[in-house]
Design a protein around this motif. Structure first.
Motif, PDB file in Angstrom:
ATOM      1  N   GLU A  52       0.818  -1.209   0.000  1.00 46.14           N
ATOM      2  CA  GLU A  52       0.000   0.000   0.000  1.00 46.14           C
ATOM      3  C   GLU A  52       0.855   1.264   0.000  1.00 46.14           C
ATOM      4  O   GLU A  52       0.512   2.248  -0.650  1.00 46.14           O
ATOM      5  CB  GLU A  52      -0.929   0.004   1.214  1.00 46.14           C
ATOM      6  N   ASN A 102      -9.737   1.905  -3.108  1.00 47.45           N
ATOM      7  CA  ASN A 102     -10.313   2.280  -1.814  1.00 47.45           C
ATOM      8  C   ASN A 102     -11.508   3.211  -1.980  1.00 47.45           C
ATOM      9  O   ASN A 102     -12.489   3.127  -1.236  1.00 47.45           O
ATOM     10  CB  ASN A 102      -9.251   2.948  -0.936  1.00 47.45           C
ATOM     11  N   GLU A 141     -15.209   2.346  -0.587  1.00 46.41           N
ATOM     12  CA  GLU A 141     -15.933   3.248   0.311  1.00 46.41           C
ATOM     13  C   GLU A 141     -17.273   3.670  -0.288  1.00 46.41           C
ATOM     14  O   GLU A 141     -18.281   3.764   0.420  1.00 46.41           O
ATOM     15  CB  GLU A 141     -15.072   4.477   0.612  1.00 46.41           C
ATOM     16  N   GLN A 153     -15.525  -5.746  -0.127  1.00 48.19           N
ATOM     17  CA  GLN A 153     -14.155  -6.024  -0.581  1.00 48.19           C
ATOM     18  C   GLN A 153     -14.066  -7.360  -1.315  1.00 48.19           C
ATOM     19  O   GLN A 153     -13.350  -7.489  -2.315  1.00 48.19           O
ATOM     20  CB  GLN A 153     -13.204  -6.028   0.620  1.00 48.19           C
ATOM     21  N   HIS A 211      -7.104  -4.017   6.394  1.00 45.92           N
ATOM     22  CA  HIS A 211      -8.073  -2.921   6.296  1.00 45.92           C
ATOM     23  C   HIS A 211      -8.882  -2.783   7.586  1.00 45.92           C
ATOM     24  O   HIS A 211      -9.172  -1.665   8.032  1.00 45.92           O
ATOM     25  CB  HIS A 211      -9.013  -3.157   5.115  1.00 45.92           C
TER      26      HIS A 211
END
Length: 216
Positions: free
Chosen positions: A147, A156, A160, A192, A206
């Motif tokens: 990451e 991401n 979200e 996810q 996460h």
């Protein structure tokens, strides 16, 4: 034309940020490795990737974990491992040449130091438990290193966005003793898996970041 929701506008802004992050910033020294070696290694890794058929981020994570374990085996204190680790990853074609800022090496070293500290302070005395913890922490460390070297801004943002949309639509049966927080966690995990088929280590990473905002 219908007005975009705030959630959709947020997604668009995140995508713009992701696109801007791909542009090379002038004046910032980047990591360079030998081009010929990099191309040969990259070709080999791509062939192996076709055989294994693994998604790009999973292939990178697997490479990071493999190299990290090998180097930690040779040097258990983890000191000064970041630079050779990053260079090997670029030579292997897992990350682009001349794109990653040199400052990222310090960030990677901090990550390695953190997980080595966790291992050293582990209260477990049983060898099997220590080995399981070592494997788990190595996989989480690999996720964090990936990451920092290649921030998944676009992914991401989409996670979200989808999570927010699902929260609005999913209603839990009152008979189920499921708190709002637990419901949101389950939605987060499901999104996810559905969007990117992320594996348990990445999802665990996460969740750690969500539970502990100062984790990284």
């Amino acid at each position: 034309m219908p007005e975009l929701t705030s959630n959709t506008q947020k997604l668009i802004q995140r995508y713009i940020s992701w696109h801007q992050s791909l542009q090379t910033k002038e004046g910032i020294p980047t990591i360079h490795v030998d081009e010929v070696v990099s191309r040969v290694a990259s070709f080999y890794e791509k062939i192996r990737g076709v055989i294994d058929w693994r998604e790009e981020h999973l292939l990178r994570k697997a490479a990071i974990e493999r190299i990290l374990k090998r180097r930690l085996f040779l040097r258990k204190d983890g000191k000064e491992l970041a630079e050779p680790l990053v260079y090997e990853l670029i030579r292997g074609g897992h990350f682009p040449n001349d794109k990653i800022p040199e400052s990222k090496i310090k960030d990677v070293q901090k990550i390695i130091d953190k997980y080595v500290f966790f291992l050293e302070k582990s209260p477990s005395s049983e060898e099997r438990q220590k080995l399981n913890l070592y494997d788990w922490l190595s996989s989480i460390a690999a996720c964090e290193i990936e990451e920092i070297l290649s921030p998944p801004i676009r992914e991401n943002a989409l996670i979200e966005y989808m999570e927010e949309e699902m929260r609005k639509r999913i209603k839990v049966n009152e008979k189920l003793s499921l708190s709002e927080e637990e419901k949101n966690i389950q939605i987060y995990i499901a999104v996810q898996k559905a969007l990117f088929k992320l594996d348990p280590p990445i999802i665990s990473f996460h969740l750690l970041k969500r539970k502990f905002p100062n984790w990284n």
